[in-house]
Design a protein around this motif. Structure first.
Motif, PDB file in Angstrom:
ATOM      1  N   LEU A   1      61.167  61.973  31.958  1.00 17.97           N
ATOM      2  CA  LEU A   1      61.885  63.638  32.551  1.00 17.97           C
ATOM      3  C   LEU A   1      63.621  63.911  32.135  1.00 17.97           C
ATOM      4  CD1 LEU A   1      62.280  65.745  34.795  1.00 17.97           C
ATOM      5  CD2 LEU A   1      62.502  63.729  36.309  1.00 17.97           C
ATOM      6  N   THR A   2      63.484  62.020  31.848  1.00 17.27           N
ATOM      7  CA  THR A   2      64.827  62.011  31.654  1.00 17.27           C
ATOM      8  C   THR A   2      65.708  62.422  30.369  1.00 17.27           C
ATOM      9  OG1 THR A   2      64.921  59.768  32.931  1.00 17.27           O
ATOM     10  CG2 THR A   2      66.903  59.990  31.124  1.00 17.27           C
ATOM     11  N   GLY A   3      64.784  62.231  29.306  1.00 17.36           N
ATOM     12  CA  GLY A   3      64.938  63.411  28.229  1.00 17.36           C
ATOM     13  C   GLY A   3      65.052  65.029  28.289  1.00 17.36           C
TER      14      GLY A   3
ATOM     15  N   PHE B   1      64.045  67.029  21.508  1.00 24.58           N
ATOM     16  CA  PHE B   1      64.654  66.245  21.403  1.00 24.58           C
ATOM     17  C   PHE B   1      64.548  64.852  21.710  1.00 24.58           C
ATOM     18  CE2 PHE B   1      68.921  64.751  19.594  1.00 24.58           C
ATOM     19  CZ  PHE B   1      68.619  64.173  18.520  1.00 24.58           C
ATOM     20  N   PHE B   2      65.636  65.016  22.879  1.00 21.89           N
ATOM     21  CA  PHE B   2      65.985  64.172  24.271  1.00 21.89           C
ATOM     22  C   PHE B   2      64.893  63.277  24.617  1.00 21.89           C
ATOM     23  CE2 PHE B   2      69.614  66.782  23.362  1.00 21.89           C
ATOM     24  CZ  PHE B   2      70.720  65.182  23.210  1.00 21.89           C
ATOM     25  N   GLY B   3      63.650  63.484  24.893  1.00 16.76           N
ATOM     26  CA  GLY B   3      62.205  63.369  24.638  1.00 16.76           C
ATOM     27  C   GLY B   3      61.746  62.099  23.773  1.00 16.76           C
ATOM     28  N   TYR B   4      61.712  63.028  22.520  1.00 17.86           N
ATOM     29  CA  TYR B   4      61.609  62.282  21.567  1.00 17.86           C
ATOM     30  C   TYR B   4      62.534  61.219  21.636  1.00 17.86           C
ATOM     31  CZ  TYR B   4      57.444  65.288  20.859  1.00 17.86           C
ATOM     32  OH  TYR B   4      56.558  66.104  20.630  1.00 17.86           O
TER      33      TYR B   4
ATOM     34  N   ASP C   1      54.690  61.921  23.276  1.00 21.60           N
ATOM     35  CA  ASP C   1      55.767  62.153  24.607  1.00 21.60           C
ATOM     36  C   ASP C   1      55.484  63.360  24.709  1.00 21.60           C
ATOM     37  OD1 ASP C   1      57.378  60.088  25.607  1.00 21.60           O
ATOM     38  OD2 ASP C   1      58.717  60.196  24.091  1.00 21.60           O
ATOM     39  N   THR C   2      54.192  63.975  23.273  1.00 22.30           N
ATOM     40  CA  THR C   2      53.905  65.220  23.035  1.00 22.30           C
ATOM     41  C   THR C   2      53.680  65.970  24.431  1.00 22.30           C
ATOM     42  OG1 THR C   2      54.396  65.624  21.357  1.00 22.30           O
ATOM     43  CG2 THR C   2      53.291  67.165  21.993  1.00 22.30           C
ATOM     44  N   LEU C   3      52.419  65.614  24.958  1.00 23.72           N
ATOM     45  CA  LEU C   3      51.573  66.746  25.611  1.00 23.72           C
ATOM     46  C   LEU C   3      52.822  66.404  27.350  1.00 23.72           C
ATOM     47  CD1 LEU C   3      49.361  68.115  27.331  1.00 23.72           C
ATOM     48  CD2 LEU C   3      48.365  66.049  27.414  1.00 23.72           C
ATOM     49  N   SER C   4      52.963  64.849  26.742  1.00 20.68           N
ATOM     50  CA  SER C   4      53.668  65.031  28.939  1.00 20.68           C
ATOM     51  C   SER C   4      55.575  66.074  28.702  1.00 20.68           C
ATOM     52  CB  SER C   4      54.891  64.053  28.594  1.00 20.68           C
ATOM     53  OG  SER C   4      55.121  63.180  29.932  1.00 20.68           O
ATOM     54  N   ILE C   5      56.160  65.461  27.449  1.00 21.06           N
ATOM     55  CA  ILE C   5      56.904  66.764  27.184  1.00 21.06           C
ATOM     56  C   ILE C   5      56.202  68.785  26.942  1.00 21.06           C
ATOM     57  CG2 ILE C   5      58.997  67.738  26.071  1.00 21.06           C
ATOM     58  CD1 ILE C   5      59.412  65.035  25.000  1.00 21.06           C
TER      59      ILE C   5
ATOM     60  N   TRP D   1      70.917  74.062  41.942  1.00 21.12           N
ATOM     61  CA  TRP D   1      69.477  74.459  43.131  1.00 21.12           C
ATOM     62  C   TRP D   1      68.135  74.197  42.192  1.00 21.12           C
ATOM     63  CZ3 TRP D   1      69.513  71.129  46.380  1.00 21.12           C
ATOM     64  CH2 TRP D   1      70.296  70.896  47.413  1.00 21.12           C
ATOM     65  N   VAL D   2      68.044  75.558  41.015  1.00 24.21           N
ATOM     66  CA  VAL D   2      66.667  75.891  40.754  1.00 24.21           C
ATOM     67  C   VAL D   2      66.704  74.895  39.430  1.00 24.21           C
ATOM     68  CG1 VAL D   2      65.631  77.963  39.514  1.00 24.21           C
ATOM     69  CG2 VAL D   2      67.522  78.461  41.196  1.00 24.21           C
ATOM     70  N   LEU D   3      67.358  74.201  38.988  1.00 23.92           N
ATOM     71  CA  LEU D   3      66.761  73.539  37.969  1.00 23.92           C
ATOM     72  C   LEU D   3      66.631  72.270  38.476  1.00 23.92           C
ATOM     73  CD1 LEU D   3      67.390  73.251  35.033  1.00 23.92           C
ATOM     74  CD2 LEU D   3      70.099  72.373  35.257  1.00 23.92           C
ATOM     75  N   ALA D   4      67.428  71.401  39.876  1.00 23.95           N
ATOM     76  CA  ALA D   4      67.105  70.618  40.334  1.00 23.95           C
ATOM     77  C   ALA D   4      65.675  71.062  40.819  1.00 23.95           C
ATOM     78  CB  ALA D   4      67.567  70.212  41.570  1.00 23.95           C
ATOM     79  N   ILE D   5      64.773  71.509  41.440  1.00 25.86           N
ATOM     80  CA  ILE D   5      63.762  71.854  41.803  1.00 25.86           C
ATOM     81  C   ILE D   5      62.956  72.314  40.816  1.00 25.86           C
ATOM     82  CG2 ILE D   5      62.366  73.749  43.012  1.00 25.86           C
ATOM     83  CD1 ILE D   5      64.671  74.489  44.884  1.00 25.86           C
ATOM     84  N   ALA D   6      63.100  73.036  39.801  1.00 24.84           N
ATOM     85  CA  ALA D   6      62.198  73.024  38.493  1.00 24.84           C
ATOM     86  C   ALA D   6      62.316  71.316  37.696  1.00 24.84           C
ATOM     87  CB  ALA D   6      62.692  73.842  37.740  1.00 24.84           C
ATOM     88  N   LEU D   7      62.693  71.078  38.031  1.00 23.62           N
ATOM     89  CA  LEU D   7      62.619  69.688  36.944  1.00 23.62           C
ATOM     90  C   LEU D   7      61.912  68.880  37.987  1.00 23.62           C
ATOM     91  CD1 LEU D   7      66.287  69.033  35.748  1.00 23.62           C
ATOM     92  CD2 LEU D   7      64.542  69.310  34.456  1.00 23.62           C
ATOM     93  N   ALA D   8      61.786  69.056  39.699  1.00 27.39           N
ATOM     94  CA  ALA D   8      61.306  68.089  40.760  1.00 27.39           C
ATOM     95  C   ALA D   8      60.253  68.786  40.525  1.00 27.39           C
ATOM     96  CB  ALA D   8      61.427  68.435  41.972  1.00 27.39           C
ATOM     97  N   ALA D   9      59.695  70.216  39.839  1.00 32.08           N
ATOM     98  CA  ALA D   9      58.132  70.461  40.325  1.00 32.08           C
ATOM     99  C   ALA D   9      57.822  69.325  39.086  1.00 32.08           C
ATOM    100  CB  ALA D   9      58.064  71.925  40.054  1.00 32.08           C
ATOM    101  N   ALA D  10      57.962  70.324  37.859  1.00 32.04           N
ATOM    102  CA  ALA D  10      58.031  69.200  36.624  1.00 32.04           C
ATOM    103  C   ALA D  10      56.987  67.623  36.605  1.00 32.04           C
ATOM    104  CB  ALA D  10      58.743  69.396  35.689  1.00 32.04           C
ATOM    105  N   PHE D  11      57.887  66.868  37.633  1.00 33.25           N
ATOM    106  CA  PHE D  11      57.716  65.146  38.000  1.00 33.25           C
ATOM    107  C   PHE D  11      56.781  65.395  38.729  1.00 33.25           C
ATOM    108  CE2 PHE D  11      57.854  62.043  40.521  1.00 33.25           C
ATOM    109  CZ  PHE D  11      57.780  61.201  39.589  1.00 33.25           C
ATOM    110  N   VAL D  12      56.408  66.379  39.267  1.00 39.03           N
ATOM    111  CA  VAL D  12      55.076  66.619  40.277  1.00 39.03           C
ATOM    112  C   VAL D  12      53.651  66.531  39.711  1.00 39.03           C
ATOM    113  CG1 VAL D  12      54.253  67.447  41.851  1.00 39.03           C
ATOM    114  CG2 VAL D  12      56.892  66.472  42.741  1.00 39.03           C
ATOM    115  N   VAL D  13      53.955  67.864  38.594  1.00 36.62           N
ATOM    116  CA  VAL D  13      52.453  68.060  38.179  1.00 36.62           C
ATOM    117  C   VAL D  13      52.837  67.495  36.683  1.00 36.62           C
ATOM    118  CG1 VAL D  13      51.639  70.093  36.149  1.00 36.62           C
ATOM    119  CG2 VAL D  13      53.053  70.923  37.946  1.00 36.62           C
TER     120      VAL D  13
END
Length: 164
Positions: A34-36, A68-71, A96-100, A129-141
């Motif tokens: 998630l950081t990358g 790019f940043f994830g890898y 990282d490929t599947l996770s990203i 707000w939507v960007l933060a919610i989207a990243l949180a949803a991505a983390f949960v899934v």
């Protein structure tokens, strides 16, 4: 090394026992990813929005930078462990490929389908707000996906082989 009809490098057995996959391990792997992704995603959204790009070019840039940043974060750690560049790239791709990909699918899906999110400017609270919610949803899934992969010796389990 030749074993059971398969050629293996770096002296590892062909079928290492799967890693024990705890939820805390999956959370750490997902936070790393998630950081990358967040760095790339935010940077891509900010650049695309600031330049007045349309939805598709902005999303393409955000997704490209997220990968790019994830890898890059994984590469940094694996290279630091003394692995050569070619092998480190293979590790990063495997880890990282599947996770990203899952993270980006969820993250960008939320942003794309949230009414008004793609039209919000950088100074608009809706954008952030939507960007933060989207990243949180991505983390949960993505966390259960990473737990499943680690439990099968894939994903961040591959990276952990180089940290010990």
């Amino acid at each position: 090394m030749q074993h059971d009809g398969h050629t293996h490098h770096e002296g590892r057995p062909p079928h290492e026992a799967p890693a024990r996959a705890s939820w805390s391990m999956a959370v750490r792997a997902t936070l790393h990813c998630l950081t990358g992704c967040a760095i790339g995603e935010v940077l891509g959204m900010v650049i695309g929005t600031a330049l007045g790009w349309g939805d598709v070019p902005t999303l393409v840039l955000a997704i490209t930078l997220a990968f790019f940043f994830g890898y890059a974060l994984t590469l940094r750690g694996v290279l630091k462990a003394g692995v050569g560049l070619r092998a480190a790239i293979r590790v990063a791709l495997a880890a990282d490929t599947l996770s990203i990909a899952v993270m980006e699918l969820i993250d960008n899906g939320v942003i794309a389908f949230w009414p008004g999110a793609m039209d919000a400017g950088l100074g608009d609270a809706l954008f952030w707000w939507v960007l933060a919610i989207a990243l949180a949803a991505a983390f949960v899934v993505t966390t259960p996906v990473n737990k499943w992969m680690i439990g099968r010796g894939k994903g961040h389990a591959v990276v952990h082989r180089y940290h010990h």
